[in-house]
Design a protein around this motif. Structure first.
Motif, PDB file in Angstrom:
ATOM      1  N   GLY A  58       0.820  -1.208   0.000  1.00  0.00           N
ATOM      2  CA  GLY A  58       0.000   0.000   0.000  1.00  0.00           C
ATOM      3  C   GLY A  58       0.853   1.257   0.000  1.00  0.00           C
ATOM      4  N   SER A  59       0.478   2.211   0.835  1.00  0.00           N
ATOM      5  CA  SER A  59       1.208   3.480   0.863  1.00  0.00           C
ATOM      6  C   SER A  59       2.611   3.310   1.449  1.00  0.00           C
ATOM      7  CB  SER A  59       0.435   4.514   1.679  1.00  0.00           C
ATOM      8  OG  SER A  59       0.294   4.080   3.009  1.00  0.00           O
ATOM      9  N   ARG A  60       2.849   2.249   2.226  1.00  0.00           N
ATOM     10  CA  ARG A  60       4.185   1.997   2.774  1.00  0.00           C
ATOM     11  C   ARG A  60       5.127   1.406   1.722  1.00  0.00           C
ATOM     12  NH1 ARG A  60       3.772  -2.138   6.300  1.00  0.00           N
ATOM     13  NH2 ARG A  60       1.671  -2.542   5.586  1.00  0.00           N
ATOM     14  N   GLY A  61       4.581   0.977   0.600  1.00  0.00           N
ATOM     15  CA  GLY A  61       5.394   0.377  -0.462  1.00  0.00           C
ATOM     16  C   GLY A  61       6.287   1.373  -1.167  1.00  0.00           C
ATOM     17  N   GLY A  62       5.967   2.633  -1.078  1.00  0.00           N
ATOM     18  CA  GLY A  62       6.790   3.664  -1.691  1.00  0.00           C
ATOM     19  C   GLY A  62       6.504   3.839  -3.173  1.00  0.00           C
TER      20      GLY A  62
END
Length: 117
Positions: A58-62
């Protein structure tokens, strides 16, 4: 990657090329980080499994890494040239015992390929 050198016309060889085009097999976090630390642009596509891992995070994947198609096309030209040279049996199997004779074989094969164009 640490022993990478770029020849110059004068002076000692550069140790930092502007970009390193490579195929998907070299698209690891360690190699990309090494190139980033040295200020070298990595031009390599992201494999499907790495893309999937990033999307699942998600958004933590960069952000996905940048990919320059025009620079990558130059890598493909070099790959095709090497494959054409390997059609010569002596070059593909490395029959020559010394580096000088092998280099001479490369020169002869290159001349034949260039004149056949």
């Amino acid at each position: 990657m640490a022993r990478l050198r770029v020849p110059r016309r004068r002076g000692r060889p550069r140790t930092r090329p502007a970009a390193v085009p490579a195929d998907k097999a070299y698209s690891s976090r360690a190699i990309r980080e090494h190139l980033r630390r040295r200020g070298i642009r990595a031009v390599m596509p992201v494999p499907a499994d790495q893309r999937g891992h990033r999307l699942r995070s998600g958004s933590r994947g960069g952000r996905p890494p940048a990919f320059d198609r025009e620079t990558y096309k130059q890598r493909n030209t070099v790959e095709r040239c090497i494959n054409r040279l390997k059609q010569w049996r002596g070059i593909a199997t490395r029959y020559a015992k010394t580096a000088a004779i092998y280099l001479a074989g490369l020169h002869v094969a290159s001349i034949f390929l260039w004149s056949a164009r």
